[in-house]
Scaffold this active site. Structure first.
Site, mmCIF file in Angstrom:
data_model
loop_
_atom_site.group_PDB
_atom_site.id
_atom_site.type_symbol
_atom_site.label_atom_id
_atom_site.label_comp_id
_atom_site.label_asym_id
_atom_site.label_seq_id
_atom_site.Cartn_x
_atom_site.Cartn_y
_atom_site.Cartn_z
ATOM 1 N N GLU A 91 -3.733 2.276 -7.373
ATOM 2 C CA GLU A 91 -4.181 3.342 -6.476
ATOM 3 C C GLU A 91 -3.294 4.572 -6.647
ATOM 4 O O GLU A 91 -2.211 4.653 -6.045
ATOM 5 C CB GLU A 91 -4.099 2.877 -5.025
ATOM 6 C CG GLU A 91 -4.948 1.667 -4.718
ATOM 7 C CD GLU A 91 -5.271 1.588 -3.229
ATOM 8 O OE1 GLU A 91 -6.450 1.736 -2.893
ATOM 9 O OE2 GLU A 91 -4.351 1.417 -2.427
ATOM 10 N N GLY B 266 -7.624 9.054 -0.154
ATOM 11 C CA GLY B 266 -8.025 9.837 1.014
ATOM 12 C C GLY B 266 -8.182 11.328 0.754
ATOM 13 O O GLY B 266 -8.312 12.112 1.680
ATOM 14 N N HIS C 29 0.853 -1.190 0.000
ATOM 15 C CA HIS C 29 0.000 0.000 0.000
ATOM 16 C C HIS C 29 0.893 1.245 0.000
ATOM 17 O O HIS C 29 1.951 1.264 0.634
ATOM 18 C CB HIS C 29 -0.921 -0.005 1.230
ATOM 19 C CG HIS C 29 -1.978 1.044 1.129
ATOM 20 N ND1 HIS C 29 -1.749 2.358 1.420
ATOM 21 C CD2 HIS C 29 -3.261 0.969 0.705
ATOM 22 C CE1 HIS C 29 -2.853 3.056 1.199
ATOM 23 N NE2 HIS C 29 -3.789 2.232 0.754
ATOM 24 N N SER D 188 -10.388 7.249 -3.227
ATOM 25 C CA SER D 188 -11.614 8.047 -3.081
ATOM 26 C C SER D 188 -12.827 7.441 -3.783
ATOM 27 O O SER D 188 -13.699 8.176 -4.266
ATOM 28 C CB SER D 188 -11.376 9.494 -3.531
ATOM 29 O OG SER D 188 -10.407 10.109 -2.705
HETATM 30 P P1 PGA Z 1 -9.569 5.956 0.103
HETATM 31 O O1 PGA Z 1 -8.369 4.922 0.333
HETATM 32 O O2 PGA Z 1 -10.717 5.174 -0.465
HETATM 33 O O3 PGA Z 1 -9.874 6.506 1.478
HETATM 34 O O4 PGA Z 1 -9.084 6.990 -0.839
HETATM 35 C C1 PGA Z 1 -8.117 3.900 -0.594
HETATM 36 C C2 PGA Z 1 -6.941 3.073 -0.150
HETATM 37 O O5 PGA Z 1 -5.982 3.636 0.413
HETATM 38 O O6 PGA Z 1 -6.931 1.841 -0.329
#
Ligand code: PGA
Length: 253
Positions: free
Chosen positions: A166, A172, A96, A212
């Site tokens: 991602e 986030g 991640h 997000s």
């Molecule tokens: P988020 O995070 O949906 O809050 O943007 C996604 C992730 O980090 O897997």
């Protein structure tokens, strides 16, 4: 080959015992598409994993958010892949961006982790993605390819791998990638797999989008041909996670 839609909920470092029980009861009561349409995996913090596993409906599964790169031992604070297997935790999230960036996990280290976890019998959600700076300088695909190559160099069987694209700038932040941006990277990544790993792997590996994702934007993302599901952070702690699971039905339309 049809790729089954995959929805992962990454709870990150959030939750109290009471909150965790509440989320699980919301998940347990939800009406969602059947298991042959969508695979659902939630990833609570380590301390809540056994509890969540014991309370969670049997058609949903659980993932750890990390594991140690090799066999366990004198590595204070780490959890080994062997321990996860021993505790019947089937999945682990590896690479991640929060760990790559905050804890300096390199592409090679992440590749080693993916390979070791697979070898122990875990299924792996392997995360890749570029920063805003990298996107703006036009190096998105180089970055994602290098991250994927470090995995491909160490892994020969991909059946138990889900790749999560991602973009760091979308995590986030509330700034979701446009469906076109997600589709572009997913299809480029699939092409990379085709050319560097093989056509069968490229056709069968699920590439899920994270950053997000919420109840309002999931359907449009799910409609993209190379988006095979989602890794959801913030919204996975809320009831709208159910709507995100339901977006799997977009693929059947
Ligand atoms: P988020 O995070 O949906 O809050 O943007 C996604 C992730 O980090 O897997």
């Amino acid at each position: 080959m049809a790729r089954k839609f995959f929805v992962g909920g990454n709870w990150k470092c959030n939750g109290t015992l009471d909150e965790v029980k509440k989320i699980v009861s919301i998940l347990n009561e939800a009406e969602v598409p059947p298991e042959d349409v969508v695979e659902v995996v939630v990833s609570p913090p380590f301390v809540f994993l056994p509890l969540v596993k014991s309370l969670l409906r049997s058609d949903f599964s659980v993932a750890a958010q990390n594991c140690w790169v090799r066999r366990g031992g004198a590595f204070t604070g780490e959890i080994s892949a062997e321990m996860l297997i021993n505790s019947n935790i089937p999945w682990v999230i590896v690479g991640h961006s929060e760990r790559r960036l905050l804890l300096n996990e390199s592409n090679e280290f992440v590749g080693d982790k993916v390979a070791y976890a697979l070898l122990q019998g875990l299924k792996v959600i392997a995360c890749v993605g570029e920063t805003l700076e990298q996107r703006e300088s036009g190096s998105t695909m180089n970055v994602v390819a290098a991250q994927t190559k470090a995995i491909a160099d160490r892994v020969s069987h991909w059946e138990n791998v889900v790749l999560a694209y991602e973009p760091v700038w979308a995590i986030g932040t509330g700034k979701v990638a446009t469906p076109a941006q997600a589709q572009e990277v997913h299809s480029e990544l699939r092409k990379w797999l085709h050319d560097n790993v093989g056509p069968e792997v490229a056709a069968s590996v699920r590439i899920i989008y994270g950053g997000s994702v919420n109840g309002a934007n999931c359907e449009e993302q799910a409609a993209q041909p190379d988006v095979d599901g989602f890794l959801v952070g913030g919204a996975s702690l809320k009831p709208e996670f159910i709507d995100i699971i339901k977006s799997a039905t977009v693929k059947k339309k």
